[in-house]
Enzyme design. Structure first.
Site, PDB file in Angstrom:
ATOM      1  N   HIS A  18       0.843  -1.212   0.000  1.00 10.38           N
ATOM      2  CA  HIS A  18       0.000   0.000   0.000  1.00 10.38           C
ATOM      3  C   HIS A  18       0.876   1.258   0.000  1.00 10.38           C
ATOM      4  O   HIS A  18       0.602   2.222  -0.717  1.00 10.38           O
ATOM      5  CB  HIS A  18      -0.884   0.053   1.258  1.00 10.38           C
ATOM      6  CG  HIS A  18      -1.933  -1.018   1.348  1.00 10.38           C
ATOM      7  ND1 HIS A  18      -2.124  -1.776   2.475  1.00 10.38           N
ATOM      8  CD2 HIS A  18      -2.867  -1.443   0.456  1.00 10.38           C
ATOM      9  CE1 HIS A  18      -3.135  -2.617   2.288  1.00 10.38           C
ATOM     10  NE2 HIS A  18      -3.597  -2.440   1.065  1.00 10.38           N
ATOM     11  N   LYS A  42     -17.573  -6.294   7.323  1.00 12.59           N
ATOM     12  CA  LYS A  42     -16.269  -6.905   7.648  1.00 12.59           C
ATOM     13  C   LYS A  42     -15.847  -6.479   9.041  1.00 12.59           C
ATOM     14  O   LYS A  42     -15.744  -5.282   9.308  1.00 12.59           O
ATOM     15  CB  LYS A  42     -15.201  -6.364   6.677  1.00 12.59           C
ATOM     16  CG  LYS A  42     -15.055  -7.095   5.378  1.00 12.59           C
ATOM     17  CD  LYS A  42     -13.724  -6.648   4.736  1.00 12.59           C
ATOM     18  CE  LYS A  42     -13.632  -6.935   3.276  1.00 12.59           C
ATOM     19  NZ  LYS A  42     -12.464  -6.278   2.650  1.00 12.59           N
ATOM     20  N   ARG A  91      -2.039  -6.408  -8.113  1.00 13.03           N
ATOM     21  CA  ARG A  91      -0.833  -7.187  -7.811  1.00 13.03           C
ATOM     22  C   ARG A  91      -0.667  -8.324  -8.796  1.00 13.03           C
ATOM     23  O   ARG A  91       0.438  -8.694  -9.149  1.00 13.03           O
ATOM     24  CB  ARG A  91      -0.938  -7.781  -6.390  1.00 13.03           C
ATOM     25  CG  ARG A  91      -0.811  -6.778  -5.295  1.00 13.03           C
ATOM     26  CD  ARG A  91      -1.294  -7.359  -4.001  1.00 13.03           C
ATOM     27  NE  ARG A  91      -2.698  -7.743  -4.105  1.00 13.03           N
ATOM     28  CZ  ARG A  91      -3.451  -8.138  -3.104  1.00 13.03           C
ATOM     29  NH1 ARG A  91      -2.941  -8.245  -1.906  1.00 13.03           N
ATOM     30  NH2 ARG A  91      -4.723  -8.451  -3.286  1.00 13.03           N
ATOM     31  N   SER A 129      -3.089  -7.717   3.240  1.00 10.85           N
ATOM     32  CA  SER A 129      -3.380  -7.487   4.666  1.00 10.85           C
ATOM     33  C   SER A 129      -3.830  -8.797   5.326  1.00 10.85           C
ATOM     34  O   SER A 129      -3.486  -9.085   6.464  1.00 10.85           O
ATOM     35  CB  SER A 129      -4.479  -6.428   4.819  1.00 10.85           C
ATOM     36  OG  SER A 129      -4.064  -5.215   4.271  1.00 10.85           O
TER      37      SER A 129
END
Ligand code: PNS
Length: 161
Positions: A18, A42, A91, A129
Site C-alpha cells: 500500500h 467486515k 498485484r 493485509s
C-alpha cells in the site's frame, strides 16, 4: 488547480505494498486522499481510528497526503474532496475481476471519475493485509512487509510466541 486522487481501501492494516502505491500515486498526482473505508460487513482486526493512525505515522514524511475515515459511496467522497481519480492496486491477474467490476460500477455512478490502476513493486506482489494478519497471528515475522508503525501494533495484538 492541483490534481488530486483518492486511494481507498480497508487498510487492515496498511502494508508496504500500500505504501509503495501511495508513493507512486504522488508521482502522478499533486495531492492524495487516503480513505479508510468503513465496511459494516467486515469485522477488522484494527479499528478505523487505529488504521488511520498507522497510516498517518507511516506517511508522516510524505507531502500532500490526507487520511480520512469514510462511510458511504466512494464516488461521493471522490466528488466531495474535488478529486478526479480513484487509485487501486493490481498485484496479479487474480485481482483483476473484482477491480474491473468496481471500476465499471464507479464509472456508471459517476462517469467523470477515472480509476487508475497502479502496480506495486514486484517485491510486494504477494503481500496482502489478510496474509499479514495470518502470519502475525501465528507469531511469524512480518518485518519488511509492513511499515514499522504497523509491525509495532501487530506485535501488541499478537505477542511473539
Ligand atoms: O481494500 P479493499 O477492501 O479491497 O477496498 C474495497 C473498497 C473499500 C475500495 C470498496 O469496498 C469500496 O469502494 N467501498 C465503498 C462503498 C462503495 O462505494 N461501493 C461501491 C463500489 S463499486
Amino acid at each position: 488547480m492541483p490534481s488530486r486522487a483518492v486511494y481507498p481501501g480497508s487498510f487492515d492494516p496498511l502494508t508496504n505494498g500500500h505504501l509503495d502505491l501511495i508513493e507512486r500515486s504522488l508521482r502522478i498526482f499533486d495531492e492524495l486522499v487516503v480513505a479508510v473505508v468503513t465496511n459494516p460487513a467486515k469485522t477488522g482486526l484494527f479499528t478505523d481510528v487505529e488504521r488511520v493512525e498507522m497510516i498517518r505515522e507511516a506517511t508522516h514524511e510524505l507531502r500532500a497526503i490526507e487520511v480520512v475515515i469514510f462511510d458511504g459511496l466512494l464516488v461521493d467522497l471522490v466528488a466531495r474532496v474535488g478529486a478526479r481519480a480513484i487509485i487501486r492496486g493490481l498485484r496479479a491477474v487474480s485481482d483483476f475481476e473484482y477491480e474491473f467490476q468496481m471500476a465499471l460500477m464507479n464509472r456508471k455512478l459517476r462517469e467523470e471519475i477515472e480509476t487508475v490502476f497502479l502496480m506495486p513493486h514486484e517485491a510486494y506482489s504477494y503481500i496482502s493485509s489478510r496474509l499479514i494478519k495470518e502470519v502475525a497471528g501465528y507469531g511469524g515475522t512480518v518485518t519488511g512487509l509492513v511499515p514499522k508503525a504497523v509491525e509495532k501494533q501487530l506485535l501488541a495484538k499478537f505477542p511473539r510466541r
